[in-house]
Design a protein around this motif. Structure first.
Motif, PDB file in Angstrom:
ATOM      1  N   ASN A 397       0.807  -1.089   0.044  1.00 48.70           N
ATOM      2  CA  ASN A 397       0.200   0.131  -0.136  1.00 48.70           C
ATOM      3  C   ASN A 397       1.042   1.408  -0.068  1.00 48.70           C
ATOM      4  O   ASN A 397       1.144   1.859   1.264  1.00 48.70           O
ATOM      5  CB  ASN A 397      -0.929   0.184   1.170  1.00 48.70           C
ATOM      6  N   ILE A 398       1.260   1.777  -1.235  1.00 48.59           N
ATOM      7  CA  ILE A 398       2.147   2.928  -1.244  1.00 48.59           C
ATOM      8  C   ILE A 398       1.317   4.109  -0.921  1.00 48.59           C
ATOM      9  O   ILE A 398       1.883   5.074  -0.240  1.00 48.59           O
ATOM     10  CB  ILE A 398       2.704   2.852  -2.844  1.00 48.59           C
ATOM     11  N   LYS A 399       0.172   4.195  -1.167  1.00 45.50           N
ATOM     12  CA  LYS A 399      -0.689   5.319  -0.982  1.00 45.50           C
ATOM     13  C   LYS A 399      -0.687   5.679   0.648  1.00 45.50           C
ATOM     14  O   LYS A 399      -0.688   6.697   0.986  1.00 45.50           O
ATOM     15  CB  LYS A 399      -2.172   5.067  -1.265  1.00 45.50           C
ATOM     16  N   ASP A 400      -0.874   4.513   1.647  1.00 45.47           N
ATOM     17  CA  ASP A 400      -0.887   4.690   2.975  1.00 45.47           C
ATOM     18  C   ASP A 400       0.435   4.392   3.790  1.00 45.47           C
ATOM     19  O   ASP A 400       0.559   4.346   4.930  1.00 45.47           O
ATOM     20  CB  ASP A 400      -1.964   3.633   3.629  1.00 45.47           C
ATOM     21  N   LYS A 401       1.567   3.774   2.630  1.00 44.02           N
ATOM     22  CA  LYS A 401       2.864   3.348   3.361  1.00 44.02           C
ATOM     23  C   LYS A 401       2.782   2.400   4.203  1.00 44.02           C
ATOM     24  O   LYS A 401       3.158   2.473   5.399  1.00 44.02           O
ATOM     25  CB  LYS A 401       3.665   4.565   3.800  1.00 44.02           C
ATOM     26  N   LYS A 402       2.329   1.190   3.889  1.00 44.48           N
ATOM     27  CA  LYS A 402       2.147   0.078   4.742  1.00 44.48           C
ATOM     28  C   LYS A 402       2.109  -1.096   3.997  1.00 44.48           C
ATOM     29  O   LYS A 402       1.507  -1.042   2.779  1.00 44.48           O
ATOM     30  CB  LYS A 402       0.903   0.217   5.770  1.00 44.48           C
ATOM     31  N   PHE A 403       2.570  -2.309   4.734  1.00 50.67           N
ATOM     32  CA  PHE A 403       2.234  -3.594   3.893  1.00 50.67           C
ATOM     33  C   PHE A 403       1.237  -4.281   4.704  1.00 50.67           C
ATOM     34  O   PHE A 403       0.933  -4.251   5.950  1.00 50.67           O
ATOM     35  CB  PHE A 403       3.725  -4.283   3.910  1.00 50.67           C
ATOM     36  N   GLN A 404       0.273  -5.044   3.803  1.00 51.22           N
ATOM     37  CA  GLN A 404      -0.985  -5.534   4.405  1.00 51.22           C
ATOM     38  C   GLN A 404      -1.041  -7.135   3.985  1.00 51.22           C
ATOM     39  O   GLN A 404      -0.670  -7.480   3.004  1.00 51.22           O
ATOM     40  CB  GLN A 404      -2.426  -4.943   3.995  1.00 51.22           C
ATOM     41  N   TYR A 405      -1.458  -7.930   5.105  1.00 48.47           N
ATOM     42  CA  TYR A 405      -1.705  -9.247   4.626  1.00 48.47           C
ATOM     43  C   TYR A 405      -3.124  -9.730   4.929  1.00 48.47           C
ATOM     44  O   TYR A 405      -3.588  -9.360   6.071  1.00 48.47           O
ATOM     45  CB  TYR A 405      -0.792 -10.231   5.577  1.00 48.47           C
ATOM     46  N   LEU A 406      -3.579 -10.489   3.911  1.00 55.22           N
ATOM     47  CA  LEU A 406      -5.267 -10.755   4.218  1.00 55.22           C
ATOM     48  C   LEU A 406      -5.280 -12.129   3.857  1.00 55.22           C
ATOM     49  O   LEU A 406      -4.999 -12.841   2.816  1.00 55.22           O
ATOM     50  CB  LEU A 406      -5.828 -10.025   3.021  1.00 55.22           C
ATOM     51  N   ASP A 407      -5.814 -12.926   4.746  1.00 54.03           N
ATOM     52  CA  ASP A 407      -5.995 -14.136   4.930  1.00 54.03           C
ATOM     53  C   ASP A 407      -7.273 -14.721   4.999  1.00 54.03           C
ATOM     54  O   ASP A 407      -7.757 -14.314   6.180  1.00 54.03           O
ATOM     55  CB  ASP A 407      -4.959 -14.987   5.677  1.00 54.03           C
TER      56      ASP A 407
END
Length: 499
Positions: A397-407
């Motif tokens: 997520n470059i817009k919010d400057k974070k990495f997300q994991y969805l399981d």
């Protein structure tokens, strides 16, 4: 006139009696002269005047002649004339007929005022009191009758008025509006002309009446008495009230009727035709039949591959990769409606970690010549993660400057997020020569994530995570929507167009 009529009646009666010798006429003594204080009623002309002369007076007698004749008649009224003989006046004791008037009266034809024209008469003088004329005001002159020449001249002036001067145009117009017009016409004796009821001229303007006024009044009164017309009027009034009631109800219904919620675009139901096409594609007999061919990615979808979208089936790589390509094409068609995203296929992460972390293995996957843009320019980057028999999703997520994991099973894998952070730093340095501290970005698992409730919908959950995030929408779906999402995905693949 009463005295003259009585005298004529008595005169005719006496003549009849004198003609009959059986009834002698009695003689009466002469009347005594009237007292000097009383004024004689009627005075005959002098007996010395000839009968023919006295019957027709001169046309224009002078005042001296009039006074002389009056004085002579006054002096002879004191007694009966001595020179009168029984032949000239058989009844000396009877009063004579009044003399003709000294002045000759003009004879006019009968006059009639036509309503077709109106002309203002002379103004009345202001009275000093109610019903009285002021002594100083002059008496109004008698109305002057119009002859034929004056009438023709007046009609010509009314029909063809002279052009008014520019200075007096407004004044003339005001006087024309204020003063009504009336024209008096003279009709010849014996010529009875019918008045034109179909035309009226009022205040200088012409009002055409096709039907006389009495006929209009008669028709109006007959309409009021007609029972059928009353019934029709009642029905019309009832219909009008009903229409007004419906209009008020239309204004009031939105207040009591709950508003129909608009269906979000990801949940638009399929039409009957689409349902039939999907059913035929998923349940056909020929499993090797080609149903869709995507030339940009060179992916061929047969019935056997598409049948993974049936219920209780796991999704394969071909369906997932083709759907991700369709999402990218949708973004390019409507860039203002969707976020700018990049969609890696299912082989990217496997290639990146094939021999441990190997950036050179995927270096050419993201050249600007190949993509047309750099990854640093995107808002979000989606990376499908396949773990043996389970599909998950990682998001840069470059817009919010974070990495997300969805399981969809609710688990968390921080190793995947650290590998993707390292990759993104190398990618920005290699393609743009920039140094970015992506390792300090937040790494998290998404909370309140829709979870699967079975063992076969993980791939569909992953695709819908990507679909809703690319729309910049919250994840508002659940397990109950998976059956619909499978049929919708099959329809979009068959049409090669994501919606």
């Amino acid at each position: 006139m009463g005295a003259l009529t009585d005298s004529r009646k008595r005169l005719s009666a006496d003549q009849r009696l004198s003609a009959d010798h059986r009834f002698p006429i009695p003689s009466f003594p002469p009347r005594s002269p009237p007292p000097p204080s009383k004024r004689p009623k009627l005075a005959p002309f002098l007996s010395s005047l000839d009968a023919s002369t006295s019957a027709t007076p001169p046309p224009n007698p002078s005042p001296q002649i009039i006074h002389a004749a009056a004085a002579a008649s006054t002096s002879n009224t004191t007694g009966p004339s001595s020179s009168s003989t029984p032949d000239s006046n058989p009844f000396p004791n009877r009063r004579r007929l009044p003399p003709p008037p000294p002045f000759q009266r003009p004879i006019h034809g009968p006059q009639r005022v036509l309503r077709a024209f109106r002309f203002g008469g002379p103004a009345r003088p202001h009275s000093a009191g109610p019903g009285r004329l002021s002594p100083s005001s002059p008496t109004p002159p008698p109305p002057r009758t119009l002859g034929l020449e004056q009438y023709v001249e007046l009609v010509n002036t009314v029909s063809r008025p002279a052009p008014p001067t520019p200075t007096a145009t407004t004044d003339a117009a005001r006087e024309k509006e204020a003063v009504p017009l009336e024209v008096v016409a003279i009709e010849e004796d014996g010529d009875e002309r019918k008045q034109q009821d179909e035309q009226e001229v009022v205040s200088g303007s012409v009002e055409v009446r096709r039907v006389p006024l009495y006929k209009e009044l008669y028709e109006e009164s007959s309409r009021k008495r007609d029972a059928k017309l009353k019934t029709l009027e009642f029905e019309v009034r009832l219909a009008e009230e009903g229409r007004l009631g419906l209009e008020r109800l239309a204004d009031f219904l939105p207040r009591i009727t709950p508003k129909k919620e608009e269906v979000p675009e990801p949940f638009v139901p399929l039409t009957d035709e689409d349902e039939e096409i999907v059913r035929a594609a998923l349940h056909g007999r020929n499993s090797r039949e080609k149903l869709a061919v995507h030339e940009p990615s060179n992916i061929v979808i047969t019935r056997e591959i598409l049948q993974c979208l049936n219920n209780q089936e796991w999704l394969n790589d071909e369906v997932i990769n083709l759907y991700l390509d369709l999402l990218k094409e949708r973004e390019l068609r409507q860039p203002s409606k969707f976020l700018k995203c990049h969609f890696f296929n299912t082989f990217f992460y496997k290639k990146l970690i094939s021999g441990g972390y190997d950036y050179k293995a995927v270096r050419r996957w993201t050249t600007k010549r190949k993509l047309g843009y750099s990854l640093i320019e995107c808002d979000k980057i989606f990376v499908p993660i396949h773990k043996e028999v389970h599909w998950c999703l990682a998001v840069i997520n470059i817009k919010d400057k974070k990495f997300q994991y969805l399981d969809s099973l609710g688990s968390m894998d921080m190793k995947v997020l650290r590998i993707l952070a390292r990759y993104f730093v190398d990618e920005v340095k290699d393609k743009g020569g920039q140094q970015i501290d992506a390792l300090s970005w937040k790494q998290e698992g998404v909370k309140n994530l829709p979870l699967q409730e079975n063992g076969w919908d993980c791939g569909m959950f992953m695709l819908k995570y990507i679909d809703f995030y690319s729309r910049d929408m919250d994840l508002i779906f659940g397990q109950k929507h998976m059956r619909y999402f499978r049929r919708r995905t099959a329809k979009e693949i068959l049409n090669l167009r994501a919606e």
